[in-house]
Design a protein around this motif. Structure first.
Motif, PDB file in Angstrom:
ATOM      1  N   LEU A  73       0.728   3.276   0.439  1.00  0.00           N
ATOM      2  CA  LEU A  73       1.533   2.460   1.350  1.00  0.00           C
ATOM      3  C   LEU A  73       2.944   3.031   1.407  1.00  0.00           C
ATOM      4  N   LEU A  74       3.362   3.470   2.590  1.00  0.00           N
ATOM      5  CA  LEU A  74       4.710   4.012   2.762  1.00  0.00           C
ATOM      6  C   LEU A  74       5.619   2.949   3.382  1.00  0.00           C
ATOM      7  N   LEU A  75       6.703   2.639   2.683  1.00  0.00           N
ATOM      8  CA  LEU A  75       7.704   1.696   3.177  1.00  0.00           C
ATOM      9  C   LEU A  75       8.934   2.465   3.645  1.00  0.00           C
ATOM     10  N   VAL A  78      12.821   0.012   0.687  1.00  0.00           N
ATOM     11  CA  VAL A  78      12.435  -1.056  -0.247  1.00  0.00           C
ATOM     12  C   VAL A  78      13.580  -2.033  -0.504  1.00  0.00           C
ATOM     13  N   TYR A  83      10.270  -5.322   3.917  1.00  0.00           N
ATOM     14  CA  TYR A  83       9.222  -4.391   3.488  1.00  0.00           C
ATOM     15  C   TYR A  83       8.504  -4.825   2.214  1.00  0.00           C
ATOM     16  N   ALA A  87       4.543  -5.280   1.821  1.00  0.00           N
ATOM     17  CA  ALA A  87       3.795  -4.722   0.687  1.00  0.00           C
ATOM     18  C   ALA A  87       2.999  -5.810  -0.014  1.00  0.00           C
ATOM     19  N   LEU A  91      -0.945  -5.701  -0.695  1.00  0.00           N
ATOM     20  CA  LEU A  91      -1.437  -5.793  -2.068  1.00  0.00           C
ATOM     21  C   LEU A  91      -2.410  -6.951  -2.241  1.00  0.00           C
ATOM     22  N   VAL A 101      -3.337   0.086  -4.817  1.00  0.00           N
ATOM     23  CA  VAL A 101      -2.306   0.481  -3.859  1.00  0.00           C
ATOM     24  C   VAL A 101      -1.204   1.230  -4.594  1.00  0.00           C
ATOM     25  N   VAL A 103       2.642   2.987  -3.857  1.00  0.00           N
ATOM     26  CA  VAL A 103       3.706   2.748  -2.883  1.00  0.00           C
ATOM     27  C   VAL A 103       4.721   3.889  -2.907  1.00  0.00           C
ATOM     28  N   ASP A 105       8.508   5.327  -0.683  1.00  0.00           N
ATOM     29  CA  ASP A 105       9.655   4.868   0.102  1.00  0.00           C
ATOM     30  C   ASP A 105      10.289   6.072   0.784  1.00  0.00           C
ATOM     31  N   LEU A 120       1.677  10.775  -1.408  1.00  0.00           N
ATOM     32  CA  LEU A 120       0.736   9.660  -1.459  1.00  0.00           C
ATOM     33  C   LEU A 120      -0.684  10.128  -1.146  1.00  0.00           C
ATOM     34  N   GLY A 129       1.404   2.949   6.815  1.00  0.00           N
ATOM     35  CA  GLY A 129       2.850   3.130   6.850  1.00  0.00           C
ATOM     36  C   GLY A 129       3.451   2.845   8.203  1.00  0.00           C
TER      37      GLY A 129
END
Length: 339
Positions: A73-75, A78, A83, A87, A91, A101, A103, A105, A120, A129
């Motif tokens: 998971l690309l945020l 954060v 975001y 997430a 999750l 998952v 994560v 950033d 990732l 993402g």
């Protein structure tokens, strides 16, 4: 040894074996660093795999070994409360499936975005993402990797997407100010620099204002340089200088809206008596300020659930064409004290 990955199709172990001139069993030994294979043969196999963009299917291996699926998971940031809520939604629904998952950033930087996605991808079976990179670039840099894009229209084969209906959200916000509160001079606080293309949020707000016969456009817009309270303060100060008679404002997100309320108070303007303020995202933070923030609420749990469902669809068939209509989250206006 050079062969381009086939667009829209994930390379198979058979493709690697054919290019390297070895059996599939030899490819498996080389990829998994097993014995009984010479160094030169191993390097030839690995070079073939790199050339084709081959990634062993952890998902398929998981079906055989009862291993778990891992999602990357690309945020974008954060530190932005939006975001972590997204997430949390991902999750929660991934955990229901027994998935893991990991994560990353990107910190809002496109170069870091691609680097983070590649990191990732080495740990995960698929990626989710909110990405700024074009579909073609993602397909080139991450061949064969199933990707689910948030706030993105359906596009490249092997990419899924989940949309947020910003248009309906902004229509609700503008209608509330105009029809319920009688506001006629409404500004917009955009969430991108002036040089960037207008976001769907801004375009939707301006369109609805014009449909009500009200002024809209660049003269009624200020740009927040960051999605923060400070960004909202600066943008509101600029807009108030240009439009001192403004009686309402719709904002790109909740943090910008809270900054706008702080700046209005500093300027001696009462919220909502003099100026009504609406945010977008529906963060719990909006209930903690005074007055509490009216906001267009996005169901982050539903966003996560739909994204994970898209991942499952892509893992079942990585070569499936994009669906014509991406799953959609429809925001809902939550009226509080700021309007």
């Amino acid at each position: 040894m050079e062969r381009k990955p086939v667009p829209g199709r994930r390379a198979t172990i058979g493709d690697v074996a054919e290019l390297a001139g070895v059996s599939k069993q030899t490819v498996s030994r080389a990829i998994n660093d097993k014995g009984e294979i010479g160094a030169a043969t191993k390097e030839r196999v690995l070079e073939a795999a790199r050339s084709l963009g081959y990634r062993p299917s952890r998902f398929a291996r998981g079906l055989r070994l009862q291993d778990s699926v891992t999602v990357g998971l690309l945020l974008s940031d954060v530190t932005n409360p939006y975001y972590p809520e997204v997430a949390s939604g991902v999750l929660e629904v991934a955990e229901d499936r027994g998935w893991h998952v990991v994560v990353g950033d990107s910190r809002g930087d496109r170069r870091r975005e691609l680097e983070a996605l590649q990191v990732l991808a080495r740990q995960a079976d698929a990626l989710i993402g909110q990405c700024s990179s074009p579909d073609e670039e993602l397909a080139r840099e991450l061949p064969g990797v199933p990707i689910v894009l948030l706030d993105h229209p359906p596009g490249h084969r092997g990419h899924g997407s989940v949309r947020i209906d910003f248009t309906s959200g902004m229509r609700q916000a503008v209608d509330h100010l105009v029809l319920d509160r009688g506001r006629r001079r409404i500004g917009v606080l955009e969430g991108t620099p002036r040089a960037n293309p207008a976001t769907e949020r801004r375009l939707s707000a301006e369109q609805r204002l014009r449909e009500h016969g009200l002024p809209a456009g660049a003269d009624w817009t200020a740009h927040a340089v960051s999605h923060t309270v400070a960004g909202g303060e600066a943008a509101l100060a600029e807009l108030l200088t240009a439009r001192p008679d403004m009686d309402g404002v719709v904002c790109y997100n909740d943090q910008i809206a809270i900054g706008a309320m702080r700046e209005l108070k500093r300027a001696g303007r009462r919220v909502p008596a003099d100026v009504s303020v609406i945010g977008f995202d529906g963060l719990p933070l909006g209930e903690l300020v005074t007055p509490s923030l009216t906001s267009v609420h996005i169901d982050k749990a539903r966003l996560g659930r739909l994204a994970v469902q898209e991942v499952a669809r892509l893992l079942a068939d990585p070569t499936a064409p994009p669906v014509p209509d991406a799953p959609v989250v429809h925001p809902e206006l939550v009226v509080r004290g700021s309007t």
